[in-house]
Every structure is written in structure tokens, then in C-alpha cells.
Design a protein around this motif. Sequence first.
Motif, short mmCIF file in Angstrom:
data_model
loop_
_atom_site.label_atom_id
_atom_site.label_comp_id
_atom_site.label_asym_id
_atom_site.label_seq_id
_atom_site.Cartn_x
_atom_site.Cartn_y
_atom_site.Cartn_z
N ASN A 54 0.85 -1.19 0.00
CA ASN A 54 0.00 0.00 0.00
C ASN A 54 0.88 1.24 0.00
N GLY B 39 -1.11 2.92 -3.23
CA GLY B 39 -2.35 3.34 -2.57
C GLY B 39 -2.70 4.78 -2.86
N LEU C 117 -3.49 6.39 4.06
CA LEU C 117 -3.16 5.01 3.64
C LEU C 117 -3.03 4.08 4.84
#
Lengths: 387, 102
Positions: free
Chosen positions: A20, A78, A134
Motif C-alpha cells: 500500500n 495506494g 493510507l
Amino acid sequence: MSDPHFLGYPRANGSAGVRNHLLVLSVAGLTGPAARRVAQALPGARLVTMPYGGGLIGADHALHMRALTGLACNPNVGAVLLIGSDPPKLRTLAQAIEAHGTPVVSVCLDDCEHDSLSLSDRAIRAGAQLHRDLSRQRRVPAALSSLFIGLECGRSDPSSGIVANPLIGKLTDAVVGHGGSAVFGETMEWLGAEHLLARRAATPQVAAAVRQAVLRRERLASSQGVDLLGNNPGPTNIAAGLSTIEEKSLGAVAKSGNAPIAGVLGYAEAPGASGLYAMDAPAYSPESLTGFVAAGAQLLLFSTGVGNSYVSLLAPTIKLSANPVATQRLREQLDYDASAVFRGACTLDDAAHELLLLLLDIASGSLTWGEVLGEGEEVVSRIGEAL
Amino acid sequence: MTDNTNTTIEATARALVLHHDDNVAIALCALPAGSQVQPRAAAAQTCITLREPIALCHKFALRDIAAGEVVVKYGESIGRATCAIAAGAHVHIHNLASTRGI
């Protein structure tokens, strides 16, 4: 394993990230140094800088934009902090990234009165917000069908073709068999094995595209007076026992397993559907891996013979070797030791099962050696001259 | 179709033949000159006496190969012999050349 799955970050387009990342993406050479300052201020952010960006034309410009968009839209990203010096280019890229569903903030040098310190301040604050957002996301179970793997070999030796690449081929068959996708590139390393690939092509058009891609690069080498011996295979391959490009290719294509080849992609081109794809691309690992990642691959399988530390910055790159000497030496480089197969102590099928478990574990968050040690980079190919 | 995805290596083997059409074998460990090697293969192989040391993963000829003859590994051509190669000799860039490229 009847229902293999991993824990990934769900994405707007139905895919899943195995990481991510906050991507700090500098799309112009002018903003590279400022982007480095920004990334240093945001621990954990992944920095990709393009050393060029102005004056690109034609196919080179198209490739540049496709690759940058593709890197930003990779499921492992992400959010994107886009940094550049050219407002129209930033707008074009930001719109494409937004349309994909990935959060993006653009910071342009022109909007900061051409002051890189002012740009840095703005970008660090925006990046901090993105990074915090995130961190609130959580992994959820994801099916193997949402996985797209890239297949690479580098610093190969004959053990690669006998064990490590066929092992990757078995993983490719497993991922594609479960509805996922895979891509192999390194067009020069189809040379001498193109008839085997063409036989597996899904359509006669795909078979023709495979042959044409090989012929084009073979002619390119000839027209430039390049002797393939010493270039590909390179000096390291030769010292390790590979004698000709045909020998190297026949070992290299084993990475693609036995699935039908659904299509031939251009560099950094995303496939339109799931399945196994060939990418017509340079063989050098840094360019090759970035082509896969820009096409959307979340995870890479990278075989080596004598050792190769290079990995992608954005896609975890699983390193494996079957060379009994290299695997003893490179304990903090190789994620999987396939030398037991080479020594006859383990079957290829048993090793493939172990490697699939490792792949799912790494897809779920366990780090590769390359990630632990920070060996990653992204390198976008160039074609021709700039204005 | 070459299918080297099901190669099984036996623990006692010192050399490997990947396909029954092959005229070269691969050393699975460093082998000194004079070694008597019986490579494991799909087809039964006779014993080969190595004419020179063969390094790990390097190739040696399973039988006499004539100059210009195709050298076969994985059941496929990997180039042509640039001179006569005797059974048990090292096969590499000094006596094997690609037929592709220039």
C-alpha cells in the motif's frame, strides 16, 4: 491447494494491492532533486524520478506517458504524490490516475513560483496527509485471480533453465490456472525458442506477433553490428556455462510454463483480460521489471543463477536460484533456495508447492530480502532521441 | 514440444541429460578430467570418460560431434559445432556457435 488466497488491499477496479505504497512520482528531470527531498521527509514513501521528460516525441512520448500512468495505477500504489514542472503534463497524468480510482495530489513547480523549496513544503504536507490516510486501510482476503505476476531471470546460469525457470513456470501455470495473470518479457531471450512460444499462442495472430517481435530485435542487433555473444549471453552467463543465445532462451522461456499465450503486449502495456502474456521489451532487468510493474504486475518472480540483487521498487520481487554454490553464498538476497531440486533432494512439484506458499505469504505482507535491504528502483525505457 | 518442466534429478547423479535427442550433458558438480560419468537421462546412456575438467553446470559431449553438426540440448538446437568435438570434451563457446544474430 483448492482455494489459494492472500491478504491484499482492495482497489477500486477490483484488483488488490500486495503493498500500500505512497508513490512520490517526479515526472520531470527538473523536479527530481526536490522530489528526493520530499520523499526523505516522508519515511516509507516510494520515490520514482524520471531523469528526462521534456522534448520527448512520437512513440517515445507515448511510452513515457503510458509507463508513468501505469506505475501510478499499479495496485500496490495506494496514493500518488505527483511532482513536475509542466502543468499540462501533470493534468493529463493526474486525470488518468484519478479515473483509475487512485487518490492523487499534484504539485507543480510553476504553481510554486519556480521555487523548489516552496514546492517541497507543499508536497511534504500533501504527502503526509496521503500517507496517514493510507495507514488506515486494512488487508482483506483476495483470490489468486486478482494476482498479476511478472516473470524475470537475470545473471542466469544453466541451473536457471533446468530448475529455477521451470519452477517459476509451475507457479505461472498455478496463477493463470486460478484465473490470474502473468507476463514474461525479455524478447531477445525468445530467440531460438520462438517456435515453442508460437506453438502455444492463442491465435495465429499472436504466434505471428511473437515471431515478428523476435525478428525485429534480431535485425536490430545485426544492423548495429552487435555480436550477441558477450552481449546476450553476457560475460557472467558465459562464465557460468551458457554458450549461445539459443541455449539461454530455451532455459528462459520455461518461466512461462505451459499456458496458452493470450497476447503480445507493448512495453508497459496493461493486458485487457486475464491470462498469460508476452511483453515485447528490452531484456535488461531494470527496464524489463518496470515494464511489468507499469503493466500492472503486483508481484515478480525473478530467477538467477549466480546471483542478482536488483528488484522492483513497487512490486515485491521474489528471488530464487537453484545453483548450489550461489544459494550458500547469497543468504540475504535469495528468498527461495531451489538447490535441493538441483541436488536431487526434492522434486520440482514439491518445490513449486513451497514456492506458492511463499508467494502468498509475501503477497500478504511478508517482506522480500530486496525490500528489507532497499535494493529496489524503477527504470523506464527510452526509444529514441528527444528534441 | 520441449517439456523440461518435469525433469527429475536423482540425488546420486553427477551429470544430467535433459532430453533423449540431446548430444550434450550438464555437469551437476565440478567433474575432474578422466572422470567416468554415466549421465542420467530418459534413454540409457553409456559411460563417458571426460577428456578435460568440466565445471559446475557446464556441458560435455555425449558422443563425437562433427564440425558443423547441430548441438542439441532440451531436445532443441543451441547452435552448431565450429570444429569436431570428441565424446567427453567440454562444449562451450570455443567449439559451439549460435546460428542466430549476425
